[in-house]
Design a protein around this motif. Structure first.
Motif, PDB file in Angstrom:
ATOM      1  N   UNK A  70       0.803  -1.126   0.068  1.00  0.00           N
ATOM      2  CA  UNK A  70       0.183   0.039   0.023  1.00  0.00           C
ATOM      3  C   UNK A  70       0.914   1.261  -0.151  1.00  0.00           C
ATOM      4  N   UNK A  71       1.630   1.033  -0.820  1.00  0.00           N
ATOM      5  CA  UNK A  71       2.637   2.398  -0.778  1.00  0.00           C
ATOM      6  C   UNK A  71       2.352   3.055  -1.990  1.00  0.00           C
ATOM      7  N   UNK A  72       1.452   4.211  -1.959  1.00  0.00           N
ATOM      8  CA  UNK A  72       0.739   4.940  -2.937  1.00  0.00           C
ATOM      9  C   UNK A  72       1.781   5.810  -3.676  1.00  0.00           C
ATOM     10  N   UNK A  73       2.361   5.678  -4.591  1.00  0.00           N
ATOM     11  CA  UNK A  73       3.369   6.504  -5.105  1.00  0.00           C
ATOM     12  C   UNK A  73       3.301   6.416  -6.681  1.00  0.00           C
ATOM     13  N   UNK A  74       3.928   7.283  -7.149  1.00  0.00           N
ATOM     14  CA  UNK A  74       4.320   7.422  -8.813  1.00  0.00           C
ATOM     15  C   UNK A  74       5.436   6.506  -8.839  1.00  0.00           C
ATOM     16  N   UNK A  75       5.246   5.623  -9.979  1.00  0.00           N
ATOM     17  CA  UNK A  75       6.542   4.644 -10.515  1.00  0.00           C
ATOM     18  C   UNK A  75       7.207   5.189 -11.806  1.00  0.00           C
ATOM     19  N   UNK A  76       8.353   5.515 -11.853  1.00  0.00           N
ATOM     20  CA  UNK A  76       8.914   5.897 -13.038  1.00  0.00           C
ATOM     21  C   UNK A  76      10.331   4.911 -13.273  1.00  0.00           C
ATOM     22  N   UNK A  77      10.303   4.486 -14.717  1.00  0.00           N
ATOM     23  CA  UNK A  77      11.435   3.692 -14.924  1.00  0.00           C
ATOM     24  C   UNK A  77      12.246   4.263 -16.182  1.00  0.00           C
ATOM     25  N   UNK A  78      13.007   3.542 -16.438  1.00  0.00           N
ATOM     26  CA  UNK A  78      13.977   3.608 -17.857  1.00  0.00           C
ATOM     27  C   UNK A  78      13.864   2.827 -18.734  1.00  0.00           C
ATOM     28  N   UNK A  79      14.643   2.978 -19.586  1.00  0.00           N
ATOM     29  CA  UNK A  79      14.407   2.108 -20.865  1.00  0.00           C
ATOM     30  C   UNK A  79      14.350   0.417 -20.733  1.00  0.00           C
ATOM     31  N   UNK A  80      14.827   0.251 -19.781  1.00  0.00           N
ATOM     32  CA  UNK A  80      14.896  -1.152 -19.128  1.00  0.00           C
ATOM     33  C   UNK A  80      13.604  -2.050 -18.787  1.00  0.00           C
ATOM     34  N   UNK A  81      12.670  -0.829 -18.676  1.00  0.00           N
ATOM     35  CA  UNK A  81      11.345  -1.585 -18.395  1.00  0.00           C
ATOM     36  C   UNK A  81      10.632  -2.020 -19.781  1.00  0.00           C
ATOM     37  N   UNK A  82      11.219  -1.731 -20.978  1.00  0.00           N
ATOM     38  CA  UNK A  82      10.469  -2.092 -22.121  1.00  0.00           C
ATOM     39  C   UNK A  82      10.870  -3.498 -22.527  1.00  0.00           C
ATOM     40  N   UNK A  83       9.424  -4.045 -22.312  1.00  0.00           N
ATOM     41  CA  UNK A  83       9.748  -5.659 -22.569  1.00  0.00           C
ATOM     42  C   UNK A  83       7.780  -5.956 -22.382  1.00  0.00           C
ATOM     43  N   UNK A  84       7.365  -6.911 -23.230  1.00  0.00           N
ATOM     44  CA  UNK A  84       5.993  -7.206 -23.147  1.00  0.00           C
ATOM     45  C   UNK A  84       5.754  -7.869 -21.802  1.00  0.00           C
ATOM     46  N   UNK A  85       6.868  -8.464 -21.120  1.00  0.00           N
ATOM     47  CA  UNK A  85       6.743  -9.068 -19.818  1.00  0.00           C
ATOM     48  C   UNK A  85       6.506  -8.121 -18.691  1.00  0.00           C
ATOM     49  N   UNK A  86       6.689  -6.833 -18.966  1.00  0.00           N
ATOM     50  CA  UNK A  86       6.705  -5.553 -17.709  1.00  0.00           C
ATOM     51  C   UNK A  86       5.021  -5.729 -17.354  1.00  0.00           C
ATOM     52  N   UNK A  87       4.347  -5.731 -18.353  1.00  0.00           N
ATOM     53  CA  UNK A  87       2.980  -5.639 -17.849  1.00  0.00           C
ATOM     54  C   UNK A  87       2.304  -7.170 -17.475  1.00  0.00           C
ATOM     55  N   UNK A  88       2.824  -8.148 -18.069  1.00  0.00           N
ATOM     56  CA  UNK A  88       2.522  -9.430 -17.800  1.00  0.00           C
ATOM     57  C   UNK A  88       2.858  -9.803 -16.399  1.00  0.00           C
ATOM     58  N   UNK A  89       4.211  -9.152 -15.936  1.00  0.00           N
ATOM     59  CA  UNK A  89       4.580  -9.260 -14.394  1.00  0.00           C
ATOM     60  C   UNK A  89       3.502  -8.515 -13.657  1.00  0.00           C
ATOM     61  N   UNK A  90       3.676  -7.252 -13.971  1.00  0.00           N
ATOM     62  CA  UNK A  90       3.334  -6.214 -13.004  1.00  0.00           C
ATOM     63  C   UNK A  90       1.614  -6.183 -13.084  1.00  0.00           C
ATOM     64  N   UNK A  91       1.134  -6.403 -13.972  1.00  0.00           N
ATOM     65  CA  UNK A  91      -0.396  -6.241 -14.102  1.00  0.00           C
ATOM     66  C   UNK A  91      -1.022  -5.028 -13.550  1.00  0.00           C
ATOM     67  N   UNK A  92      -1.945  -5.105 -12.686  1.00  0.00           N
ATOM     68  CA  UNK A  92      -2.512  -3.707 -12.281  1.00  0.00           C
ATOM     69  C   UNK A  92      -1.468  -2.725 -11.781  1.00  0.00           C
TER      70      UNK A  92
END
Ligand code: PHE
Length: 382
Positions: free
Chosen positions: A249-271
């Motif tokens: 329940x840490x309600x914060x903005x998440x910011x990433x770099x280019x290393x996030x770019x993969x179809x797996x990011x959304x598959x793993x991270x979901x909501x």
């Protein structure tokens, strides 16, 4: 007489064998094809990087080969899997150079792996172009090492300005991968720029690639009460971190770099990654003709929207092939000089001019994950 005859026969057998050896040496495979080495993470922790990169390079080689190849010969790609490990990347490059006698090398995506392989290419005088390694140290290895993407000194500014000026965040945390050159470097640039903009880094935590439990770090971050967390890491851990941040329940903005770019990011991270932002090299939503043609071509072949590694690698390969063509030679120094003089090369991920430090000045694209898709949010020019 009989003796001499035997000797003669033996001699001619020797000459025959010798000429075969000479023939084999002069007819080395690189004479029939232009051999290009690729080292890539086809398996392991960041396999989507390598697979996507390989697809992009193959598309470029197929196009050149369908037009007659390079210098009148077909391009032959020799692709080595480094299993997402720096040690294996060094072995792969050694094999490509010593055994396969490649004329040039394409790869890697991850900075740590390019850094492991680049000194070997530099020593051998074999040009190397990395499509996507953004750590500044990469091209400093030497005058045979090039990149077609921006560096993290720029990406760090982009992410810091975005967090502080666009999102208005004043208190930021950093969670970085301590075993990853890219992650450490990008964290440094982000911190410096955030502070220069008058905002605060309230805490800086770390993990190692392969970790799956980030609860201790998240607990520490929670105690420091940040408004946003910058995660300069790769997709597997980024997705898991996002999930555990949400669970605590840490309600914060998440910011990433280019290393996030993969179809797996959304598959793993979901909501948990919904609404998160990350900096990238291209957006599949870009209406530019080069982008739309590439996306359509890629979808037809692989039935999915390409992430940035595919077009970046396609661009790196096309630039290399054009350089070999204009050099009129597959010799290392000639290719090196041709790559170094590249100007305004039209790439899918933007126009490429190789500067004196062998880097490219490119725009960054801020993407937002929305409805499980990557939406173009902002374009930041260098
Ligand atoms: N820039 C990252 C690095 O240097 C690699 C990367 C590029 C990852 C593009 C994803 C997309 O390690």
């Amino acid at each position: 007489m009989i003796e001499t005859g035997k000797k003669l026969r033996r001699l001619s057998a020797c000459v025959g064998l010798l000429s075969l050896v000479v023939l084999a040496a002069t007819c080395a495979p690189q004479d029939k094809t232009i051999r290009i080495g690729v080292f890539s993470s086809l398996t392991g922790n960041t396999a989507t990087f390598g697979i996507s990169s390989k697809y992009g390079i193959q598309m470029a080689a197929d196009e050149w080969n369908s037009r007659g190849g390079l210098l009148g010969k077909p391009i032959e790609l020799i692709i080595e899997d480094d299993q997402s490990k720096p040690e294996e990347a060094a072995l792969a490059i050694t094999k490509l150079i010593n055994q396969n006698k490649v004329s040039a090398i394409l790869g890697e995506i991850a900075s740590s792996r390019t850094l492991a392989g680049a000194p070997i290419a530099q020593r051998a005088g074999i040009p190397l172009i990395t499509p996507a390694s953004t750590n500044p140290k990469v091209t400093k290895v030497g005058d045979f090492i090039f990149r077609v993407c921006y560096t993290d000194s720029f990406q760090g500014v982009v992410c810091a300005r975005f967090a502080v000026q666009k999102l208005g965040l004043k208190r930021l945390a950093i969670l970085k991968d301590i075993k990853n050159d890219y992650s450490i470097g990008l964290a440094d640039y982000f911190r410096q720029n955030v502070q220069a903009l008058g905002a605060q880094i309230v805490t800086e935590e770390s993990y190692s690639e392969g970790d799956t439990d980030f609860r201790a770090q998240i607990t520490s971050m929670k105690a420091a009460n940040p408004e946003g967390i910058f995660i300069p890491g790769y997709y597997t851990e980024a997705g898991l971190i996002a999930k555990q941040v949400a669970e605590q329940n840490l309600n914060v903005r998440l910011i990433g770099g280019d290393g996030w770019d993969s179809p797996r990011t959304v598959e793993i991270g979901g909501a948990a990654v919904e609404g998160a932002f990350f900096c990238n090299h291209y957006s599949a939503e870009d209406t530019a003709r080069l982008v739309q043609d590439f996306v359509a071509m890629f979808k037809k072949k692989h039935n999915e929207v390409p992430d940035a590694m595919a077009p970046l690698s396609y661009d790196a390969a096309n630039l290399l092939f054009a350089a070999i063509q204009s050099a009129g030679s597959a010799e290392g120094h000639a290719i090196r000089d041709a790559i170094a003089s590249t100007k305004d090369f039209p790439g899918v991920c933007g126009s490429i001019t190789i500067d004196a430090e062998r880097n490219a000045r490119k725009s960054a694209i801020m993407l937002q994950i929305s409805g499980g898709k990557l939406k173009k949010y902002d374009v930041i020019y260098p």
